[in-house]
Design a protein around this motif. Sequence first.
Motif, PDB file in Angstrom:
ATOM      1  N   ILE A   1      82.239  15.260  72.772  1.00  0.00           N
ATOM      2  CA  ILE A   1      81.678  16.342  71.961  1.00  0.00           C
ATOM      3  C   ILE A   1      82.786  17.143  71.292  1.00  0.00           C
ATOM      4  O   ILE A   1      82.734  17.435  70.093  1.00  0.00           O
ATOM      5  CB  ILE A   1      80.803  17.269  72.828  1.00  0.00           C
TER       6      ILE A   1
ATOM      7  N   PRO B   1      75.208  19.617  73.881  1.00  0.00           N
ATOM      8  CA  PRO B   1      76.380  19.518  72.988  1.00  0.00           C
ATOM      9  C   PRO B   1      76.720  20.820  72.281  1.00  0.00           C
ATOM     10  O   PRO B   1      77.910  21.090  72.008  1.00  0.00           O
ATOM     11  CB  PRO B   1      75.964  18.444  71.978  1.00  0.00           C
TER      12      PRO B   1
ATOM     13  N   ALA C   1      74.760  15.755  65.951  1.00  0.00           N
ATOM     14  CA  ALA C   1      76.060  15.268  65.492  1.00  0.00           C
ATOM     15  C   ALA C   1      76.109  15.170  63.973  1.00  0.00           C
ATOM     16  O   ALA C   1      77.130  15.499  63.343  1.00  0.00           O
ATOM     17  CB  ALA C   1      76.361  13.907  66.111  1.00  0.00           C
TER      18      ALA C   1
ATOM     19  N   ILE D   1      71.064  14.501  70.460  1.00  0.00           N
ATOM     20  CA  ILE D   1      72.511  14.480  70.270  1.00  0.00           C
ATOM     21  C   ILE D   1      72.857  13.834  68.936  1.00  0.00           C
ATOM     22  O   ILE D   1      73.734  14.315  68.198  1.00  0.00           O
ATOM     23  CB  ILE D   1      73.202  13.724  71.430  1.00  0.00           C
TER      24      ILE D   1
ATOM     25  N   ALA E   1      80.462  12.850  69.028  1.00  0.00           N
ATOM     26  CA  ALA E   1      79.132  13.036  69.605  1.00  0.00           C
ATOM     27  C   ALA E   1      78.224  11.839  69.336  1.00  0.00           C
ATOM     28  O   ALA E   1      77.353  11.517  70.144  1.00  0.00           O
ATOM     29  CB  ALA E   1      78.496  14.317  69.066  1.00  0.00           C
TER      30      ALA E   1
END
Length: 294
Positions: A94, A24, A256, A252, A99
């Motif tokens: 993303i 990401p 985020a 992730i 995300a």
Amino acid sequence: MNREDTPKGLALAVTAYVLWGFLPLYMKAMAHVGPVEIVAHRIIWSVPVAGALLVVLGRTQDLKAALGNPKMLGMACLTAALISVNWAIYVWAIASGNALDAALGYYINPLFSIALGAVLLREPLNRAQLVAVGLAATGVLVLIWQAGSLPWAALGLMVSWGFYAFFKRSLPIGPNQGFLLEVLILLIPALAYVTWLGAQGTGRFGVSASDTMLLLGCGIVTAIPLLVYANGAKLVRLSTMGILQYIAPTMIFITAITMFGEQIDQGRMIAFPMVWAALVIYSIPMIRQMRAQP
């Protein structure tokens, strides 16, 4: 697939998931580039990376045989289409500040695969699996109720990757050869799209040094984790891979919140713990199996 875990297999598998966990950050740096253009460059620049590996391994004959098999080509076209859709949704999620939904989609995916096996392959579900699938489904319903709409990114990633993995099982070719076959199938439309963007003056390739380098690097960040994963999966047990796959969505999720500044609203505060609980229930039998086997 091995019946026991090897140190090399564990190292390769963990490396692949950690690389996917950092992906990401790379995609966020290209948030100003259209998702389809990014996917096209992921395809184009994956070809030389995967091709070079096959040459080094001396497995090019397998690819030639696959290209001459209409049935195999048809199945590869299907898996290629599914993986390209998965990439496009992921890149969009993303770049657009979703995300967390990407993480949710990959958290739910193993449970979706269980449900897929039960529906399409008539595989029976044990009690723990039924509870896990039910909890995950309830979590998605909570998100729908809270937001008033479907979490399209999460569901799209879950469905596209779930069916990709399902049909990939029917592709009678090695993982490295299979990946190259898929990107070769997608290469012509990808080149056509990038050429069309260039003719329109809307493409980002060649506009600036930074954009050009990032797009060129798409091949490496796409092909390397997939190839590392494919080779690691052969050297560890299936149950071990099932546990390790939570590494990427967890990274992730953390990225985020801590780096992208995404917020956990009320619906996600309820849904994510339900999905995590489902994964714990799903994982306990696998952990017990891992301990029971020598």
